[in-house]
Design an enzyme around this catalytic site. Structure first.
Site, mmCIF file in Angstrom:
data_model
loop_
_atom_site.group_PDB
_atom_site.id
_atom_site.type_symbol
_atom_site.label_atom_id
_atom_site.label_comp_id
_atom_site.label_asym_id
_atom_site.label_seq_id
_atom_site.Cartn_x
_atom_site.Cartn_y
_atom_site.Cartn_z
ATOM 1 N N ASN A 128 0.810 -1.234 0.000
ATOM 2 C CA ASN A 128 0.000 0.000 0.000
ATOM 3 C C ASN A 128 0.844 1.286 0.000
ATOM 4 O O ASN A 128 0.433 2.297 -0.550
ATOM 5 C CB ASN A 128 -1.024 -0.003 1.156
ATOM 6 C CG ASN A 128 -0.397 -0.018 2.521
ATOM 7 O OD1 ASN A 128 0.760 -0.407 2.684
ATOM 8 N ND2 ASN A 128 -1.158 0.392 3.517
ATOM 9 N N GLU A 182 4.592 -3.881 12.318
ATOM 10 C CA GLU A 182 3.672 -2.774 12.026
ATOM 11 C C GLU A 182 2.464 -3.405 11.345
ATOM 12 O O GLU A 182 2.527 -3.758 10.163
ATOM 13 C CB GLU A 182 4.341 -1.759 11.097
ATOM 14 C CG GLU A 182 5.520 -1.038 11.716
ATOM 15 C CD GLU A 182 5.103 -0.002 12.749
ATOM 16 O OE1 GLU A 182 3.895 0.291 12.875
ATOM 17 O OE2 GLU A 182 5.994 0.510 13.438
ATOM 18 N N GLU A 187 8.683 2.835 14.292
ATOM 19 C CA GLU A 187 9.503 3.201 13.136
ATOM 20 C C GLU A 187 9.552 4.713 13.051
ATOM 21 O O GLU A 187 8.561 5.396 13.327
ATOM 22 C CB GLU A 187 8.914 2.595 11.857
ATOM 23 C CG GLU A 187 9.028 1.072 11.871
ATOM 24 C CD GLU A 187 8.757 0.408 10.532
ATOM 25 O OE1 GLU A 187 7.771 0.776 9.867
ATOM 26 O OE2 GLU A 187 9.522 -0.482 10.144
HETATM 27 P P1 NAD Z 1 -0.148 -8.978 4.072
HETATM 28 O O1 NAD Z 1 0.080 -9.337 5.492
HETATM 29 O O2 NAD Z 1 -1.008 -9.846 3.243
HETATM 30 O O3 NAD Z 1 1.242 -8.879 3.291
HETATM 31 C C1 NAD Z 1 2.309 -8.107 3.777
HETATM 32 C C2 NAD Z 1 3.605 -8.762 3.352
HETATM 33 O O4 NAD Z 1 3.697 -10.045 3.923
HETATM 34 C C3 NAD Z 1 3.737 -8.942 1.830
HETATM 35 O O5 NAD Z 1 5.080 -8.713 1.464
HETATM 36 C C4 NAD Z 1 3.402 -10.413 1.655
HETATM 37 O O6 NAD Z 1 3.998 -10.993 0.519
HETATM 38 C C5 NAD Z 1 4.016 -10.990 2.910
HETATM 39 N N1 NAD Z 1 3.512 -12.308 3.300
HETATM 40 C C6 NAD Z 1 2.249 -12.763 3.242
HETATM 41 N N2 NAD Z 1 2.207 -14.032 3.699
HETATM 42 C C7 NAD Z 1 3.474 -14.375 4.060
HETATM 43 C C8 NAD Z 1 4.088 -15.535 4.614
HETATM 44 N N3 NAD Z 1 3.379 -16.634 4.896
HETATM 45 N N4 NAD Z 1 5.413 -15.512 4.858
HETATM 46 C C9 NAD Z 1 6.143 -14.416 4.587
HETATM 47 N N5 NAD Z 1 5.628 -13.289 4.064
HETATM 48 C C10 NAD Z 1 4.308 -13.269 3.812
HETATM 49 O O7 NAD Z 1 -0.681 -7.490 4.128
HETATM 50 P P2 NAD Z 1 -1.083 -6.544 2.907
HETATM 51 O O8 NAD Z 1 -2.453 -6.854 2.484
HETATM 52 O O9 NAD Z 1 -0.019 -6.553 1.862
HETATM 53 O O10 NAD Z 1 -0.999 -5.119 3.598
HETATM 54 C C11 NAD Z 1 -2.086 -4.545 4.215
HETATM 55 C C12 NAD Z 1 -1.979 -4.670 5.718
HETATM 56 O O11 NAD Z 1 -0.793 -4.008 6.150
HETATM 57 C C13 NAD Z 1 -3.118 -3.977 6.431
HETATM 58 O O12 NAD Z 1 -3.576 -4.764 7.490
HETATM 59 C C14 NAD Z 1 -2.476 -2.684 6.941
HETATM 60 O O13 NAD Z 1 -3.135 -2.137 8.049
HETATM 61 C C15 NAD Z 1 -1.084 -3.141 7.235
HETATM 62 N N6 NAD Z 1 -0.162 -2.000 7.232
HETATM 63 C C16 NAD Z 1 0.341 -1.574 8.425
HETATM 64 C C17 NAD Z 1 1.193 -0.492 8.486
HETATM 65 C C18 NAD Z 1 1.760 -0.018 9.791
HETATM 66 O O14 NAD Z 1 2.722 0.732 9.778
HETATM 67 N N7 NAD Z 1 1.231 -0.444 10.933
HETATM 68 C C19 NAD Z 1 1.547 0.186 7.306
HETATM 69 C C20 NAD Z 1 1.013 -0.264 6.101
HETATM 70 C C21 NAD Z 1 0.167 -1.373 6.089
#
Ligand code: NAD
Length: 480
Positions: free
Chosen positions: A151, A250, A461
């Protein structure tokens, strides 16, 4: 643009071992805009080995040398802002204006941590024994694995890479499979800035679990820094527990946005619209529950609906405010939440459906939506939406408002609108969140600590705290 040779391992751009690639698509129309290398376990293990080999040399450099690389990277990213923003809009879908803002935010982390590198101070402590001294050293903790989301595909990378390499750590980063090309662009900047081979390695993949396994469990890796969903964060934290790796997490959010009756409803609605529809609702700090004092609900809702009706939906490069959702699953989640809420009595004030206008039907566009009379029986009240739906909930007094705002297991961002200073302070102290915006919808900056409590994560962060996440504290006791 690189075509398939998107792995950056030990200072070399390479393809996956068997030449495999995966497509990268424009979420606004589904067309393929490039291909990224589909790395597996073997390439990941090589990247970890390269980071391990580079650690003694990089951690042995002076902080001033490390800062110089970050300063150069900052200059290059600033110079390349427009190209990076154009790429981000094509790959991720946000508007060009938002993409330019993100590149500036991303570059800020490079310059902030270039400065922080020089301020990794230790301490001397008075001892309780004569003839004895205590010293405290802060040292880079070693090889770091980083996993980032789609995102904010540039700033979520610099927010990790900049403090890690400023501290003297080396690393391997795995970007989201939806946005590997932005990651490649960031790593091209780091290479051009003179980062030595092996210090930061990039592994793109369409198979996150396969690459994630060595990143999260390899004994050579001393820390995992992850930004993404709470669900995946919990899974990875469990895997990383095997050898007690340090963690920064995060994760998701479910931000409350509380508007008191002493606030200007039109001004508050403007703030709510800006932060709710930021990145088409796909930001972890987007409000998911908008609590409005019952006495001003009508003017607030009217002002919000008025703003929403003026939002322009379309491709990010066409001067639009609302871009596509990232994929079909994201669209389906938003549709499911809206259907659930309306079936349980929420009133649809505007929006509520997929946009299939000419030129948009191939993308995942969902009309910006306002729902009134949302209550705790509805899925949207508990589940992170990550889409353009504003959920309005009335409240009657301050005690009720604080209880409602804290009624979530998440704890990332929160917002309160009031003109009463004492109430603002009471609220800021009582909100169980890592971030509070008081009449402020943008309580973020590279210089400020960002992070959550509860299932929103661990660690911070940015800010002075951001570099601590990459340092071990060592106590030295000396008898003299
Ligand atoms: P996601 O958890 O699906 O994916 C995030 C990352 O994890 C990607 O690189 C993905 O390839 C990887 N991933 C997924 N499954 C994995 C596994 N089994 N092993 C290793 N890596 C794996 O999340 P998303 O849909 O890409 O992002 C949206 C989420 O991120 C939302 O919940 C949002 O709130 C959160 N987010 C949080 C922050 C923060 O700073 N707190 C910032 C941005 C987004």
């Amino acid at each position: 643009m690189r075509q398939g040779d998107t792995l950056y391992i030990d200072g070399e751009w390479t393809a996956a071992d068997r030449g495999g690639t995966f497509p990268v698509t424009d979420p606004a129309n589904g067309t393929e805009i490039g291909r990224a290398a589909d790395a597996g376990r073997a390439e990941t293990e090589r990247a970890i080995a390269a980071a391990q080999a580079a650690f003694p040399g990089w951690s042995g450099r002076t902080a001033y040398e490390r800062a110089a690389v970050l300063d150069t990277a900052h200059r290059l990213m600033t110079e390349q802002c427009e190209e990076l923003a154009q790429l981000m809009t094509r790959e991720q879908g946000k508007s060009l204006k938002a993409a330019r803002n993100e590149v500036k935010y991303a570059a800020d982390f490079l310059s902030w941590f270039a400065e922080e590198a020089k301020r990794v101070y230790g301490a001397t402590l008075p001892s309780n024994r004569a003839g004895h001294r205590f010293f405290v050293l802060r040292q880079p903790l070693g090889v770091v694995s980083a996993i980032t989301p789609w995102n904010y595909p540039v700033s979520m990378i610099t927010r990790k890479v900049a403090p890690a390499i400023a501290a003297g750590c080396t690393m391997v980063l795995k970007p989201a499979e939806q946005t590997p090309l932005c990651a490649v662009a960031v790593f091209e900047i780091l290479a051009e800035a003179g980062l030595p081979a092996g210090v930061a390695n990039l592994v793109t993949t369409g198979r996150p679990a396969e690459v994630g396994e060595p990143l999260v469990t390899s004994p050579a890796v001393r820390k995992l820094t992850f930004t993404g969903s709470t669900q995946v964060g919990k899974l990875l934290a469990g895997q990383a527990a095997g050898d007690m790796k340090r963690l920064s997490m995060e994760l998701g959010g479910h931000a409350p946005f509380v508007v008191f009756d002493d606030a200007d409803p039109v001004h508050a609605a403007k703030g709510a619209a800006l932060v709710k529809f930021l990145n088409t609702g796909q930001a972890c700090i987007c409000p998911n529950r908008i609590y409005v004092h019952r006495s001003i609900m009508d003017p607030f809702a009217a002002a919000l609906v008025d703003r929403v009706k003026r939002l322009k939906i379309g491709r990010g490069d066409g001067g639009c405010d609302i871009g596509p959702l990232v994929d079909e699953a994201a669209l389906a989640k938003v549709q499911r939440q809206v259907a659930d809420a309306t079936a349980k009595g929420a009133r649809l004030l505007v929006g509520g459906e997929r946009v299939l206008d000419e030129g948009l039907a191939q993308g995942q566009f969902f009309a910006p939506t306002v729902l009134a009379d949302v209550d705790s029986t509805m899925t949207i009240y508990r589940e992170e939406t990550f889409g353009p739906v504003a959920a309005l909930i009335p409240f009657d007094d301050e005690a009720e408002a604080i209880e409602l705002a804290n009624d979530t297991e998440y704890g990332l961002a929160s917002y309160v609108y009031t003109k009463d200073l004492a109430r603002a302070l009471r609220f800021a102290e009582a909100l169980q969140f890592g971030i509070v915006g008081v009449n402020d919808i943008n309580p973020t900056a590279a210089a400020a600590p960002f992070g959550g409590v509860g299932v929103s994560g661990l660690g911070r962060e940015g800010g002075a705290q951001g570099i601590d996440e990459y340092l071990d504290v060592k106590l030295v006791g000396i008898s003299i």
